[in-house]
Design a protein around this motif. Structure first.
Motif, PDB file in Angstrom:
ATOM      1  N   PRO A   1       0.791  -1.238   0.000  1.00 10.75           N
ATOM      2  CA  PRO A   1       0.000   0.000   0.000  1.00 10.75           C
ATOM      3  C   PRO A   1       0.826   1.293   0.000  1.00 10.75           C
ATOM      4  CG  PRO A   1      -0.159  -1.127   2.122  1.00 10.75           C
ATOM      5  CD  PRO A   1       0.575  -2.047   1.187  1.00 10.75           C
ATOM      6  N   ASP A   2       2.056   1.242   0.478  1.00  9.68           N
ATOM      7  CA  ASP A   2       2.896   2.439   0.521  1.00  9.68           C
ATOM      8  C   ASP A   2       3.866   2.542  -0.658  1.00  9.68           C
ATOM      9  OD1 ASP A   2       1.726   3.219   2.938  1.00  9.68           O
ATOM     10  OD2 ASP A   2       3.203   2.106   4.127  1.00  9.68           O
ATOM     11  N   ALA A   3       3.796   1.604  -1.578  1.00  9.66           N
ATOM     12  CA  ALA A   3       4.726   1.570  -2.713  1.00  9.66           C
ATOM     13  C   ALA A   3       4.060   2.209  -3.934  1.00  9.66           C
ATOM     14  CB  ALA A   3       5.129   0.132  -3.013  1.00  9.66           C
ATOM     15  N   PRO A   4       4.547   3.375  -4.368  1.00 12.03           N
ATOM     16  CA  PRO A   4       3.915   4.022  -5.524  1.00 12.03           C
ATOM     17  C   PRO A   4       4.154   3.258  -6.823  1.00 12.03           C
ATOM     18  CG  PRO A   4       5.917   5.191  -4.916  1.00 12.03           C
ATOM     19  CD  PRO A   4       5.697   4.133  -3.863  1.00 12.03           C
TER      20      PRO A   4
ATOM     21  N   SER B   1       6.570  10.565 -11.694  1.00 12.98           N
ATOM     22  CA  SER B   1       6.837  11.949 -12.103  1.00 12.98           C
ATOM     23  C   SER B   1       5.822  12.927 -11.525  1.00 12.98           C
ATOM     24  CB  SER B   1       6.870  12.072 -13.625  1.00 12.98           C
ATOM     25  OG  SER B   1       5.608  11.774 -14.183  1.00 12.98           O
ATOM     26  N   LYS B   2       4.725  12.433 -11.004  1.00 11.85           N
ATOM     27  CA  LYS B   2       3.747  13.309 -10.345  1.00 11.85           C
ATOM     28  C   LYS B   2       4.242  13.728  -8.966  1.00 11.85           C
ATOM     29  CE  LYS B   2      -0.166  11.428 -12.834  1.00 11.85           C
ATOM     30  NZ  LYS B   2      -1.401  10.677 -12.792  1.00 11.85           N
ATOM     31  N   ARG B   3       5.182  12.976  -8.412  1.00  9.83           N
ATOM     32  CA  ARG B   3       5.737  13.260  -7.092  1.00  9.83           C
ATOM     33  C   ARG B   3       7.011  14.101  -7.173  1.00  9.83           C
ATOM     34  NH1 ARG B   3       4.928   8.553  -2.900  1.00  9.83           N
ATOM     35  NH2 ARG B   3       2.823   7.928  -3.435  1.00  9.83           N
ATOM     36  N   TYR B   4       7.872  13.781  -8.139  1.00 10.71           N
ATOM     37  CA  TYR B   4       9.146  14.477  -8.308  1.00 10.71           C
ATOM     38  C   TYR B   4       9.746  14.095  -9.650  1.00 10.71           C
ATOM     39  CZ  TYR B   4      10.071  10.028  -5.997  1.00 10.71           C
ATOM     40  OH  TYR B   4      10.034   8.715  -5.619  1.00 10.71           O
TER      41      TYR B   4
ATOM     42  N   VAL C   1      11.743  12.318 -12.315  1.00  6.09           N
ATOM     43  CA  VAL C   1      12.280  10.959 -12.338  1.00  6.09           C
ATOM     44  C   VAL C   1      13.808  10.974 -12.325  1.00  6.09           C
ATOM     45  CG1 VAL C   1      12.399   8.824 -13.697  1.00  6.09           C
ATOM     46  CG2 VAL C   1      10.221  10.004 -13.406  1.00  6.09           C
ATOM     47  N   ALA C   2      14.421  11.944 -12.974  1.00  7.01           N
ATOM     48  CA  ALA C   2      15.885  12.032 -13.003  1.00  7.01           C
ATOM     49  C   ALA C   2      16.468  12.181 -11.601  1.00  7.01           C
ATOM     50  CB  ALA C   2      16.330  13.182 -13.885  1.00  7.01           C
ATOM     51  N   ASP C   3      15.677  12.710 -10.675  1.00  6.86           N
ATOM     52  CA  ASP C   3      16.153  12.860  -9.297  1.00  6.86           C
ATOM     53  C   ASP C   3      16.361  11.515  -8.599  1.00  6.86           C
ATOM     54  OD1 ASP C   3      16.077  15.558  -9.741  1.00  6.86           O
ATOM     55  OD2 ASP C   3      14.461  15.980  -8.321  1.00  6.86           O
ATOM     56  N   LEU C   4      15.846  10.446  -9.170  1.00  9.46           N
ATOM     57  CA  LEU C   4      16.064   9.113  -8.599  1.00  9.46           C
ATOM     58  C   LEU C   4      17.507   8.657  -8.753  1.00  9.46           C
ATOM     59  CD1 LEU C   4      12.907   7.221  -9.857  1.00  9.46           C
ATOM     60  CD2 LEU C   4      13.426   7.863  -7.500  1.00  9.46           C
ATOM     61  N   GLU C   5      18.235   9.275  -9.679  1.00  7.07           N
ATOM     62  CA  GLU C   5      19.605   8.851  -9.958  1.00  7.07           C
ATOM     63  C   GLU C   5      20.457   8.827  -8.691  1.00  7.07           C
ATOM     64  OE1 GLU C   5      23.375  10.092 -12.770  1.00  7.07           O
ATOM     65  OE2 GLU C   5      21.403  10.877 -13.235  1.00  7.07           O
ATOM     66  N   GLU C   6      20.432   9.909  -7.928  1.00  7.47           N
ATOM     67  CA  GLU C   6      21.251   9.985  -6.719  1.00  7.47           C
ATOM     68  C   GLU C   6      20.799   8.959  -5.679  1.00  7.47           C
ATOM     69  OE1 GLU C   6      22.495  13.180  -3.248  1.00  7.47           O
ATOM     70  OE2 GLU C   6      21.656  13.913  -5.116  1.00  7.47           O
ATOM     71  N   ALA C   7      19.490   8.832  -5.512  1.00 10.73           N
ATOM     72  CA  ALA C   7      18.974   7.874  -4.537  1.00 10.73           C
ATOM     73  C   ALA C   7      19.377   6.446  -4.895  1.00 10.73           C
ATOM     74  CB  ALA C   7      17.459   7.990  -4.435  1.00 10.73           C
ATOM     75  N   LEU C   8      19.310   6.107  -6.172  1.00 12.02           N
ATOM     76  CA  LEU C   8      19.708   4.771  -6.604  1.00 12.02           C
ATOM     77  C   LEU C   8      21.212   4.541  -6.416  1.00 12.02           C
ATOM     78  CD1 LEU C   8      17.548   4.507  -9.831  1.00 12.02           C
ATOM     79  CD2 LEU C   8      17.315   3.064  -7.801  1.00 12.02           C
ATOM     80  N   ALA C   9      22.001   5.573  -6.642  1.00  8.77           N
ATOM     81  CA  ALA C   9      23.456   5.457  -6.502  1.00  8.77           C
ATOM     82  C   ALA C   9      23.867   5.289  -5.049  1.00  8.77           C
ATOM     83  CB  ALA C   9      24.143   6.672  -7.104  1.00  8.77           C
TER      84      ALA C   9
ATOM     85  N   TYR D   1      13.774   3.254 -18.224  1.00 12.17           N
ATOM     86  CA  TYR D   1      12.524   2.486 -18.182  1.00 12.17           C
ATOM     87  C   TYR D   1      11.424   3.266 -17.462  1.00 12.17           C
ATOM     88  CZ  TYR D   1       8.968  -0.903 -17.262  1.00 12.17           C
ATOM     89  OH  TYR D   1       7.743  -1.523 -17.195  1.00 12.17           O
ATOM     90  N   ILE D   2      11.729   3.793 -16.298  1.00  9.77           N
ATOM     91  CA  ILE D   2      10.699   4.531 -15.545  1.00  9.77           C
ATOM     92  C   ILE D   2      10.227   5.740 -16.347  1.00  9.77           C
ATOM     93  CG2 ILE D   2      10.242   5.896 -13.463  1.00  9.77           C
ATOM     94  CD1 ILE D   2      12.043   3.896 -11.956  1.00  9.77           C
ATOM     95  N   SER D   3      11.133   6.430 -17.021  1.00 11.83           N
ATOM     96  CA  SER D   3      10.762   7.576 -17.852  1.00 11.83           C
ATOM     97  C   SER D   3       9.823   7.150 -18.980  1.00 11.83           C
ATOM     98  CB  SER D   3      12.003   8.243 -18.424  1.00 11.83           C
ATOM     99  OG  SER D   3      12.787   8.808 -17.400  1.00 11.83           O
ATOM    100  N   SER D   4      10.047   5.954 -19.516  1.00 12.23           N
ATOM    101  CA  SER D   4       9.208   5.484 -20.623  1.00 12.23           C
ATOM    102  C   SER D   4       7.770   5.192 -20.182  1.00 12.23           C
ATOM    103  CB  SER D   4       9.814   4.219 -21.251  1.00 12.23           C
ATOM    104  OG  SER D   4       9.580   3.072 -20.463  1.00 12.23           O
ATOM    105  N   LEU D   5       7.573   5.017 -18.894  1.00 13.49           N
ATOM    106  CA  LEU D   5       6.247   4.678 -18.356  1.00 13.49           C
ATOM    107  C   LEU D   5       5.393   5.897 -18.007  1.00 13.49           C
ATOM    108  CD1 LEU D   5       7.065   1.938 -15.708  1.00 13.49           C
ATOM    109  CD2 LEU D   5       6.029   1.596 -17.947  1.00 13.49           C
ATOM    110  N   GLN D   6       6.037   7.051 -17.823  1.00 10.85           N
ATOM    111  CA  GLN D   6       5.336   8.181 -17.236  1.00 10.85           C
ATOM    112  C   GLN D   6       4.109   8.606 -18.027  1.00 10.85           C
ATOM    113  OE1 GLN D   6       6.253   8.969 -13.989  1.00 10.85           O
ATOM    114  NE2 GLN D   6       7.313   7.110 -14.612  1.00 10.85           N
ATOM    115  N   GLN D   7       3.053   8.837 -17.268  1.00 10.74           N
ATOM    116  CA  GLN D   7       1.796   9.295 -17.838  1.00 10.74           C
ATOM    117  C   GLN D   7       1.759  10.816 -17.790  1.00 10.74           C
ATOM    118  OE1 GLN D   7      -0.920   7.281 -15.243  1.00 10.74           O
ATOM    119  NE2 GLN D   7      -0.802   5.377 -16.404  1.00 10.74           N
ATOM    120  N   PRO D   8       1.214  11.443 -18.804  1.00  5.75           N
ATOM    121  CA  PRO D   8       1.169  12.913 -18.817  1.00  5.75           C
ATOM    122  C   PRO D   8       0.314  13.471 -17.686  1.00  5.75           C
ATOM    123  CG  PRO D   8       0.163  11.985 -20.803  1.00  5.75           C
ATOM    124  CD  PRO D   8       0.630  10.856 -19.958  1.00  5.75           C
TER     125      PRO D   8
END
Length: 113
Positions: free
Chosen positions: A58-61, A67-70, A72-80, A106-113
């Motif tokens: 339930p807490d996993a988006p 991209s509605k939250r932030y 997607v490119a900002d995930l780079e640092e968190a993943l690293a 991949y995540i970028s390819s999924l984003q809904q407008p």
């Protein structure tokens, strides 16, 4: 070795190469395909990682709405650095630079407008 065993062995070899971020030219997949394999393997237990599935935690988006939250490119640092926040049950996982590039693609390819 029969055909089924050979196909299975080739599939396992390809999956391992994709998850490690390396594949010989004959097996190379696009960044989006590698990212999809990585998130299906590492994240789909809790997150919706496709275009229409539902997160089982339930807490996993859903990845398609990140991209509605932030950005997607900002995930780079968190993943690293290893995502250690998120939902309470989320395991820490540190991705390599190649894996990060593929996951973001991949995540970028999924984003809904």
């Amino acid at each position: 070795m029969d055909n089924a065993s050979r196909r299975y062995g080739a599939w396992v070899s390809t999956l391992v190469a994709v998850l490690l971020g390396w594949a010989p030219p004959a097996l190379a997949a696009s960044s989006v395909e590698r990212g999809k394999a990585l998130v299906e393997f590492n994240c789909s237990g809790c997150h919706a990682v496709g275009r229409t599935d539902k997160s089982s935690h339930p807490d996993a988006p859903a990845f398609r709405t990140l991209s509605k939250r932030y950005p997607v490119a900002d995930l780079e640092e968190a993943l690293a650095e290893g995502i250690s926040t998120g939902h309470p049950d989320m395991p820490e996982w540190v991705a390599s630079p190649d894996q990060i590039e593929a996951i973001i693609a991949y995540i970028s390819s999924l984003q809904q407008p």
